[in-house]
Write a protein that holds these residues in place. Structure first.
Motif, PDB file in Angstrom:
ATOM      1  N   MET A  29       0.591  -0.951  -0.227  1.00 53.38           N
ATOM      2  CA  MET A  29      -0.334  -0.324  -0.005  1.00 53.38           C
ATOM      3  C   MET A  29       0.626   1.464   0.147  1.00 53.38           C
ATOM      4  O   MET A  29       1.979   1.461   0.908  1.00 53.38           O
ATOM      5  CB  MET A  29      -1.341   0.327   1.392  1.00 53.38           C
ATOM      6  N   ALA A  30       0.571   1.832  -0.574  1.00 53.38           N
ATOM      7  CA  ALA A  30       1.430   3.552  -1.136  1.00 53.38           C
ATOM      8  C   ALA A  30       0.636   4.440   0.195  1.00 53.38           C
ATOM      9  O   ALA A  30      -0.230   3.716   0.902  1.00 53.38           O
ATOM     10  CB  ALA A  30       1.230   4.694  -2.682  1.00 53.38           C
ATOM     11  N   PRO A  31       2.047   5.075   0.655  1.00 51.91           N
ATOM     12  CA  PRO A  31       1.443   6.197   1.562  1.00 51.91           C
ATOM     13  C   PRO A  31       0.800   7.432   0.621  1.00 51.91           C
ATOM     14  O   PRO A  31       0.303   7.276  -0.091  1.00 51.91           O
ATOM     15  CB  PRO A  31       3.310   7.069   2.104  1.00 51.91           C
ATOM     16  N   PRO A  32       0.129   8.021   2.105  1.00 53.19           N
ATOM     17  CA  PRO A  32      -0.560   8.847   1.794  1.00 53.19           C
ATOM     18  C   PRO A  32      -0.356   9.957   0.748  1.00 53.19           C
ATOM     19  O   PRO A  32       1.561   9.807   1.257  1.00 53.19           O
ATOM     20  CB  PRO A  32      -1.341   9.547   3.325  1.00 53.19           C
ATOM     21  N   SER A  33      -0.618  10.751   0.938  1.00 53.71           N
ATOM     22  CA  SER A  33      -0.187  11.536  -0.566  1.00 53.71           C
ATOM     23  C   SER A  33       0.219  13.284   0.316  1.00 53.71           C
ATOM     24  O   SER A  33       1.395  13.314  -0.190  1.00 53.71           O
ATOM     25  CB  SER A  33      -1.263  12.144  -1.608  1.00 53.71           C
ATOM     26  N   ASP A  34       0.090  13.735   1.509  1.00 53.46           N
ATOM     27  CA  ASP A  34       0.546  14.136   2.309  1.00 53.46           C
ATOM     28  C   ASP A  34       0.916  13.354   3.569  1.00 53.46           C
ATOM     29  O   ASP A  34       0.394  13.213   4.478  1.00 53.46           O
ATOM     30  CB  ASP A  34      -0.594  14.936   2.399  1.00 53.46           C
ATOM     31  N   PRO A  35       1.848  12.401   4.265  1.00 51.65           N
ATOM     32  CA  PRO A  35       1.493  11.875   5.233  1.00 51.65           C
ATOM     33  C   PRO A  35       2.159  12.307   6.176  1.00 51.65           C
ATOM     34  O   PRO A  35       2.803  13.604   5.974  1.00 51.65           O
ATOM     35  CB  PRO A  35       3.089  10.695   4.838  1.00 51.65           C
ATOM     36  N   SER A  36       2.212  12.313   7.271  1.00 48.94           N
ATOM     37  CA  SER A  36       2.800  13.346   8.281  1.00 48.94           C
ATOM     38  C   SER A  36       3.541  13.010   8.776  1.00 48.94           C
ATOM     39  O   SER A  36       3.117  11.346  10.682  1.00 48.94           O
ATOM     40  CB  SER A  36       1.356  13.149   9.422  1.00 48.94           C
ATOM     41  N   PRO A  37       4.830  12.830   8.717  1.00 46.48           N
ATOM     42  CA  PRO A  37       5.882  11.664   9.924  1.00 46.48           C
ATOM     43  C   PRO A  37       6.056  12.456  11.122  1.00 46.48           C
ATOM     44  O   PRO A  37       5.102  13.354  11.311  1.00 46.48           O
ATOM     45  CB  PRO A  37       6.740  12.022   9.314  1.00 46.48           C
ATOM     46  N   ARG A  38       6.034  11.648  13.003  1.00 44.88           N
ATOM     47  CA  ARG A  38       6.274  12.074  13.433  1.00 44.88           C
ATOM     48  C   ARG A  38       7.844  11.865  14.182  1.00 44.88           C
ATOM     49  O   ARG A  38       8.195  11.725  13.499  1.00 44.88           O
ATOM     50  CB  ARG A  38       5.344  11.196  14.537  1.00 44.88           C
ATOM     51  N   LEU A  39       7.401  12.710  15.360  1.00 49.20           N
ATOM     52  CA  LEU A  39       9.068  12.698  15.833  1.00 49.20           C
ATOM     53  C   LEU A  39       9.037  11.484  16.741  1.00 49.20           C
ATOM     54  O   LEU A  39       8.190  10.568  16.476  1.00 49.20           O
ATOM     55  CB  LEU A  39       9.410  13.720  17.240  1.00 49.20           C
ATOM     56  N   ALA A  40      10.542  10.696  16.878  1.00 50.21           N
ATOM     57  CA  ALA A  40      10.950   9.665  16.883  1.00 50.21           C
ATOM     58  C   ALA A  40      10.893   9.231  18.281  1.00 50.21           C
ATOM     59  O   ALA A  40      10.666  10.543  18.987  1.00 50.21           O
ATOM     60  CB  ALA A  40      11.884   8.869  16.516  1.00 50.21           C
ATOM     61  N   ARG A  41      10.912   8.390  18.891  1.00 51.02           N
ATOM     62  CA  ARG A  41      10.104   8.135  20.274  1.00 51.02           C
ATOM     63  C   ARG A  41      11.814   7.791  21.116  1.00 51.02           C
ATOM     64  O   ARG A  41      12.552   6.652  19.701  1.00 51.02           O
ATOM     65  CB  ARG A  41       9.326   7.158  21.059  1.00 51.02           C
ATOM     66  N   PRO A  42      11.679   7.682  22.341  1.00 48.74           N
ATOM     67  CA  PRO A  42      13.383   7.304  22.555  1.00 48.74           C
ATOM     68  C   PRO A  42      13.164   5.550  22.637  1.00 48.74           C
ATOM     69  O   PRO A  42      14.447   5.122  22.210  1.00 48.74           O
ATOM     70  CB  PRO A  42      13.300   8.089  24.426  1.00 48.74           C
ATOM     71  N   ASP A  43      12.245   5.444  22.286  1.00 54.12           N
ATOM     72  CA  ASP A  43      12.127   3.674  23.094  1.00 54.12           C
ATOM     73  C   ASP A  43      12.857   3.315  21.505  1.00 54.12           C
ATOM     74  O   ASP A  43      12.749   1.951  21.281  1.00 54.12           O
ATOM     75  CB  ASP A  43      11.316   3.010  22.833  1.00 54.12           C
ATOM     76  N   GLU A  44      12.242   3.729  20.217  1.00 53.74           N
ATOM     77  CA  GLU A  44      12.909   3.558  18.996  1.00 53.74           C
ATOM     78  C   GLU A  44      14.342   3.944  18.485  1.00 53.74           C
ATOM     79  O   GLU A  44      14.617   2.936  17.040  1.00 53.74           O
ATOM     80  CB  GLU A  44      11.685   3.891  17.993  1.00 53.74           C
ATOM     81  N   ALA A  45      14.854   4.302  19.282  1.00 52.20           N
ATOM     82  CA  ALA A  45      16.467   3.980  19.167  1.00 52.20           C
ATOM     83  C   ALA A  45      17.009   2.622  18.218  1.00 52.20           C
ATOM     84  O   ALA A  45      17.551   3.127  16.756  1.00 52.20           O
ATOM     85  CB  ALA A  45      17.283   4.882  19.550  1.00 52.20           C
ATOM     86  N   PRO A  46      16.730   1.720  18.380  1.00 54.90           N
ATOM     87  CA  PRO A  46      16.965   0.699  17.911  1.00 54.90           C
ATOM     88  C   PRO A  46      16.837   0.471  17.274  1.00 54.90           C
ATOM     89  O   PRO A  46      17.335  -0.452  15.843  1.00 54.90           O
ATOM     90  CB  PRO A  46      16.755  -0.212  19.014  1.00 54.90           C
ATOM     91  N   ALA A  47      15.401   0.537  16.724  1.00 53.88           N
ATOM     92  CA  ALA A  47      14.565   0.481  15.993  1.00 53.88           C
ATOM     93  C   ALA A  47      15.156   0.763  14.374  1.00 53.88           C
ATOM     94  O   ALA A  47      14.937   0.350  13.083  1.00 53.88           O
ATOM     95  CB  ALA A  47      12.973   0.401  15.724  1.00 53.88           C
ATOM     96  N   LEU A  48      15.670   2.494  14.490  1.00 51.89           N
ATOM     97  CA  LEU A  48      15.026   3.134  13.007  1.00 51.89           C
ATOM     98  C   LEU A  48      17.165   2.826  13.103  1.00 51.89           C
ATOM     99  O   LEU A  48      17.378   2.327  11.657  1.00 51.89           O
ATOM    100  CB  LEU A  48      16.050   4.626  14.591  1.00 51.89           C
ATOM    101  N   ALA A  49      18.184   2.695  13.834  1.00 52.71           N
ATOM    102  CA  ALA A  49      19.975   1.877  13.981  1.00 52.71           C
ATOM    103  C   ALA A  49      19.426   0.803  12.466  1.00 52.71           C
ATOM    104  O   ALA A  49      20.149   0.657  12.199  1.00 52.71           O
ATOM    105  CB  ALA A  49      20.739   1.662  14.857  1.00 52.71           C
ATOM    106  N   ALA A  50      18.660  -0.438  12.745  1.00 52.32           N
ATOM    107  CA  ALA A  50      18.226  -1.565  12.476  1.00 52.32           C
ATOM    108  C   ALA A  50      17.585  -1.394  11.203  1.00 52.32           C
ATOM    109  O   ALA A  50      18.083  -1.446   9.817  1.00 52.32           O
ATOM    110  CB  ALA A  50      17.272  -2.255  12.919  1.00 52.32           C
TER     111      ALA A  50
END
Length: 162
Positions: free
Chosen positions: A1-22
């Motif tokens: 499924m394609a992202p919405p044409s005007d997606p709303s990214p959000r600030l990453a949360r502290p607990d997501e650092a390992p997921a971002l690195a991965a």
């Protein structure tokens, strides 16, 4: 499924650092043999980026699709990293993230977006040129041969080819 044409990214949360690195490891892994070492984004400190309010994520149903790391500089919004989960390549995630960066630059009153990429990442260089980025110079920095690009923030708001 394609992202919405005007997606709303959000600030990453502290607990997501390992997921971002991965996600960044998966996204940049193909470049390791090309440049002969892990690209700079693979070595970044995502916990610090999150703490500084610089890491933004686009997700769908709780799954991270992509991320951008942006830094506010006096003359431009610096796009330090854009990464898309390889399983989602071709779905418009990267273009959506770039449009977000354009909107964010305008919201912050910054006229331009700047970035660097490795000179051996030929497909990235070609993509940035297609999107309207102009080359501003080349330099050796931290052992990487880098190409700097800039674009007016409004150019990314209109969408991008692709």
């Amino acid at each position: 499924m394609a992202p919405p044409s005007d997606p709303s990214p959000r600030l990453a949360r502290p607990d997501e650092a390992p997921a971002l690195a991965a996600l960044v490891r998966r996204a940049y892994a193909p470049w390791v043999p090309v440049i002969g070492r892990p690209p700079a984004p693979m070595q970044d400190d995502y916990a610090a980026r999150i703490a500084a309010g610089q890491a933004w994520v686009l997700e769908e149903d709780g799954v991270l699709l992509g991320l951008v790391v942006i830094e506010e500089h006096p003359a431009c919004l610096w796009l330090d990293n854009v990464a898309v989960d390889p399983a989602r390549h071709g779905a418009g995630i990267g273009r959506a993230l770039l449009r977000f960066v354009g909107r964010e630059a305008r919201r912050r009153g910054l006229p331009e977006i700047g970035l660097i990429t490795n000179e051996k990442m030929a497909s990235n260089i070609a993509l940035y040129r297609r999107l309207g980025f102009t080359e501003r110079g080349r330099r050796l920095e931290k052992g990487f041969h880098r190409v700097e690009f800039r674009i007016a923030a409004g150019q990314l708001l209109a969408g991008s080819p692709g």
